[in-house]
Enzyme design. Structure first.
Site, PDB file in Angstrom:
ATOM      1  N   ASN A 250      -7.145   1.945  10.081  1.00 45.66           N
ATOM      2  CA  ASN A 250      -5.796   2.156  10.604  1.00 45.66           C
ATOM      3  C   ASN A 250      -5.913   2.158  12.114  1.00 45.66           C
ATOM      4  O   ASN A 250      -6.603   3.012  12.680  1.00 45.66           O
ATOM      5  CB  ASN A 250      -5.242   3.510  10.160  1.00 45.66           C
ATOM      6  CG  ASN A 250      -5.033   3.609   8.651  1.00 45.66           C
ATOM      7  OD1 ASN A 250      -5.192   2.633   7.923  1.00 45.66           O
ATOM      8  ND2 ASN A 250      -4.662   4.779   8.185  1.00 45.66           N
TER       9      ASN A 250
ATOM     10  N   TYR B 171      -3.886   2.028  15.890  1.00 45.31           N
ATOM     11  CA  TYR B 171      -2.639   2.137  16.658  1.00 45.31           C
ATOM     12  C   TYR B 171      -2.820   1.885  18.147  1.00 45.31           C
ATOM     13  O   TYR B 171      -2.080   1.114  18.740  1.00 45.31           O
ATOM     14  CB  TYR B 171      -1.988   3.510  16.423  1.00 45.31           C
ATOM     15  CG  TYR B 171      -1.415   3.615  15.032  1.00 45.31           C
ATOM     16  CD1 TYR B 171      -0.109   3.227  14.774  1.00 45.31           C
ATOM     17  CD2 TYR B 171      -2.200   4.033  13.957  1.00 45.31           C
ATOM     18  CE1 TYR B 171       0.410   3.276  13.495  1.00 45.31           C
ATOM     19  CE2 TYR B 171      -1.686   4.084  12.667  1.00 45.31           C
ATOM     20  CZ  TYR B 171      -0.383   3.701  12.440  1.00 45.31           C
ATOM     21  OH  TYR B 171       0.130   3.727  11.172  1.00 45.31           O
TER      22      TYR B 171
ATOM     23  N   GLU C 264      -7.312   8.447   6.322  1.00 43.79           N
ATOM     24  CA  GLU C 264      -7.622   9.113   7.594  1.00 43.79           C
ATOM     25  C   GLU C 264      -8.121  10.545   7.463  1.00 43.79           C
ATOM     26  O   GLU C 264      -7.488  11.483   7.969  1.00 43.79           O
ATOM     27  CB  GLU C 264      -6.393   9.098   8.503  1.00 43.79           C
ATOM     28  CG  GLU C 264      -5.924   7.721   8.868  1.00 43.79           C
ATOM     29  CD  GLU C 264      -4.819   7.719   9.924  1.00 43.79           C
ATOM     30  OE1 GLU C 264      -4.319   8.796  10.288  1.00 43.79           O
ATOM     31  OE2 GLU C 264      -4.465   6.628  10.393  1.00 43.79           O
TER      32      GLU C 264
ATOM     33  N   HIS D 229      -3.109  10.966   0.668  1.00 45.30           N
ATOM     34  CA  HIS D 229      -2.572  10.759   2.018  1.00 45.30           C
ATOM     35  C   HIS D 229      -1.980  12.099   2.490  1.00 45.30           C
ATOM     36  O   HIS D 229      -0.777  12.227   2.688  1.00 45.30           O
ATOM     37  CB  HIS D 229      -1.539   9.626   2.019  1.00 45.30           C
ATOM     38  CG  HIS D 229      -1.224   9.071   3.381  1.00 45.30           C
ATOM     39  ND1 HIS D 229      -1.318   7.726   3.683  1.00 45.30           N
ATOM     40  CD2 HIS D 229      -0.812   9.667   4.516  1.00 45.30           C
ATOM     41  CE1 HIS D 229      -0.963   7.528   4.950  1.00 45.30           C
ATOM     42  NE2 HIS D 229      -0.643   8.696   5.473  1.00 45.30           N
TER      43      HIS D 229
ATOM     44  N   GLU E 114      -3.411  -0.047   8.271  1.00 38.30           N
ATOM     45  CA  GLU E 114      -2.189   0.351   8.992  1.00 38.30           C
ATOM     46  C   GLU E 114      -2.242  -0.207  10.408  1.00 38.30           C
ATOM     47  O   GLU E 114      -3.300  -0.163  11.044  1.00 38.30           O
ATOM     48  CB  GLU E 114      -2.048   1.882   9.127  1.00 38.30           C
ATOM     49  CG  GLU E 114      -1.687   2.612   7.870  1.00 38.30           C
ATOM     50  CD  GLU E 114      -1.544   4.129   8.101  1.00 38.30           C
ATOM     51  OE1 GLU E 114      -1.272   4.567   9.232  1.00 38.30           O
ATOM     52  OE2 GLU E 114      -1.722   4.860   7.108  1.00 38.30           O
TER      53      GLU E 114
ATOM     54  N   ARG F   5       0.849  -1.187   0.000  1.00 34.40           N
ATOM     55  CA  ARG F   5       0.000   0.000   0.000  1.00 34.40           C
ATOM     56  C   ARG F   5       0.890   1.245   0.000  1.00 34.40           C
ATOM     57  O   ARG F   5       1.663   1.451   0.930  1.00 34.40           O
ATOM     58  CB  ARG F   5      -0.907   0.001   1.237  1.00 34.40           C
ATOM     59  CG  ARG F   5      -1.691   1.279   1.395  1.00 34.40           C
ATOM     60  CD  ARG F   5      -2.629   1.293   2.604  1.00 34.40           C
ATOM     61  NE  ARG F   5      -3.211   2.616   2.681  1.00 34.40           N
ATOM     62  CZ  ARG F   5      -3.130   3.434   3.731  1.00 34.40           C
ATOM     63  NH1 ARG F   5      -2.535   3.060   4.849  1.00 34.40           N
ATOM     64  NH2 ARG F   5      -3.660   4.633   3.678  1.00 34.40           N
TER      65      ARG F   5
END
Ligand code: GBH
Length: 440
Positions: free
Chosen positions: A283, A285, A159, A118, A355, A81
């Site tokens: 994504n 985290y 995002e 992005h 991600e 990606r």
């Protein structure tokens, strides 16, 4: 985190897509060979990026892409990606670069998965202008016409939540605005851009389209009503403001009224935004603990949050943290995914983790191995609980330009020496390569 002997990757079904992610502005460099973006202007302002660095050279991936594709091939990932830089596509020869990159990937047996935006918006454009949405769809069509014979899987935006929050509400990212809730039009226009791009890509024959949204569980600081209310509001901003219009065709209650609308009205925009997608990218985290506002500026993840926000972010204790200070909580990924399944039910398309990763120093990065191992296991628990997940991408292949943090945070499976630009695979690269090989 205790690491078990078994390989967590081999537990997934054949056909599950394993990959790594990067983004154009963070790795490409060659800034003088394209038009400027909002990030070039932002980093030129003193004090915006912690180490005073810019992405003018970054990893010089633009000139070293063949070496990087060789790293991908040796790693044995199914997919890569990357993002397409809109300002580069606007420049002479810009699309040729992505053409060469896609050819190189196909020759190496690695599936290209481009993200069309992005965060590196052409400097002449602005997400507060509704017209930017239409421009984005035209640009998407141009890229698809050029690459669509070899690229099947596409991502519209990365995002929009973070780009709105950090870039337009808090001013920590480009374009550096501090509009707080007046930033919401930038969110609406990105969502509209996504929907118009889905239509443009379909018209160009594309059948496999997703979006990469940032999500994480919100944990209330306590069960006190004021904390619960603040946490619910934060959850709405991070986990519902973008997913509800995309998947349910409506904004969360109270938010739609704050959005600008075209002449045909908000319902007509929402129809565009909710244009069906083939999969939903997440994504992930870390989770966030949120409580009632504390009436003072607070430091959070390298940001100073203004006192007037209707919530405050608290520290999560009892978990290891990365170099960035983000807590490592693999089970929160299971919680997030089962929560999505509960909330959206059959409206939820298959999920891809677009991600997941962490910043740590060093080449013998055992903490990164523990992070990835733990999160892949947590992902598998979500699959066992009935969530339809089709892929997992590690952020990131390379150490790179970490936005307002400059080069101080290293997320790569491969170390980059920013003086020599030499690439050195880390222990985590070896771990992933061995795990991928063992599955076949
Ligand atoms: C992504 O954003 C970006 O897509 C990518 O470009 C970037 O390099 C990468 O992540 C790493 O930053 O303080 O513990 O509550 C991630 C957005 C926003 C996710 C802050 C984690 C705070 C975690 N991140 N959030 S915590």
């Amino acid at each position: 985190i205790r690491r078990m002997a078994t390989n967590p990757i081999s537990q997934f079904p054949a056909g599950f897509l394993w990959g790594v992610s990067t983004s154009a502005h963070q790795i490409e460099g060659a800034a003088d060979e394209r038009e400027p973006s909002v990030w070039d202007a932002f980093t030129a302002e003193p004090g915006r990026v912690k180490d005073g660095s810019t992405a003018a050279v970054a990893c010089d991936h633009y000139h070293r892409y063949a070496e990087d594709v060789a790293l991908l091939a040796d790693l044995g990932v199914d997919a890569y990606r990357f993002s397409v830089s809109w300002p580069r596509v606007n420049s002479p020869g810009g699309l040729d670069f992505y053409d060469r990159l896609v050819d190189e990937l196909c020759a190496a047996g690695v599936r290209p998965v481009p993200t069309l935006f992005h965060w590196d918006l052409p400097l002449a454009l602005d997400w507060l202008d509704r017209d930017t949405a239409a421009r984005f769809a035209e640009y998407a069509a141009r890229v698809a016409e050029r690459l669509g014979d070899r690229v099947t899987k596409w991502i519209t935006l990365n995002e929009p939540a973070e780009h709105t929050l950090l870039g337009h509400a808090l001013g920590a990212h480009a374009p550096g605005r501090q509009l707080l809730f007046d930033a919401l039009p930038a969110a609406h226009h990105q969502l509209l851009a996504h929907g118009l791009a889905v239509r443009a890509l379909r018209a160009a024959g594309v059948t496999d389209i997703g979006i990469a949204n940032s999500h994480g569980p919100t944990w209330p600081a306590s069960q006190e009503p004021a904390d619960l209310e603040a946490a619910a509001f934060y959850d709405l901003l991070l986990n519902r403001l973008f997913s509800d219009p995309l998947l349910l065709g409506r904004y969360p209650e109270g938010i739609g009224e704050l959005m600008p609308k075209g002449s045909a009205g908000i319902e007509s925009d929402l129809k565009v935004i909710a244009e069906p997608i083939d999969w939903y990218g997440i994504n992930y985290y870390a989770p966030t603990k949120v409580g009632a506002p504390q009436g003072a500026e607070i430091e959070f993840g390298g940001l100073t949050l203004p006192a007037e926000l209707p919530f405050s972010v608290r520290e999560i204790e009892g978990h290891p943290v990365t170099d960035f200070g983000w807590p490592v909580v693999p089970q929160a990924l299971t919680e997030l995914l089962t929560g999505f399944r509960e909330r959206f039910g059959d409206r939820l398309p298959p999920i891809v983790i677009t991600e997941n990763g962490c910043s740590y120093e060093g080449i013998d990065d055992q903490e990164r191995i523990a992070y990835l191992d733990g999160h892949v296991r947590a992902l598998h628990r979500a699959v066992e609980a009935g969530v339809d997940v089709r892929g997992y991408f590690v952020w990131s292949l390379l150490d790179n330009f970490e936005w307002a943090e400059g080069y101080e945070r290293r997320f790569g499976l491969v170390h980059v020496d920013y003086d020599t630009l030499e690439r050195t695979p880390k222990a985590s690269y070896g771990w992933l390569r061995d795990a991928l090989r063992a599955r076949r």
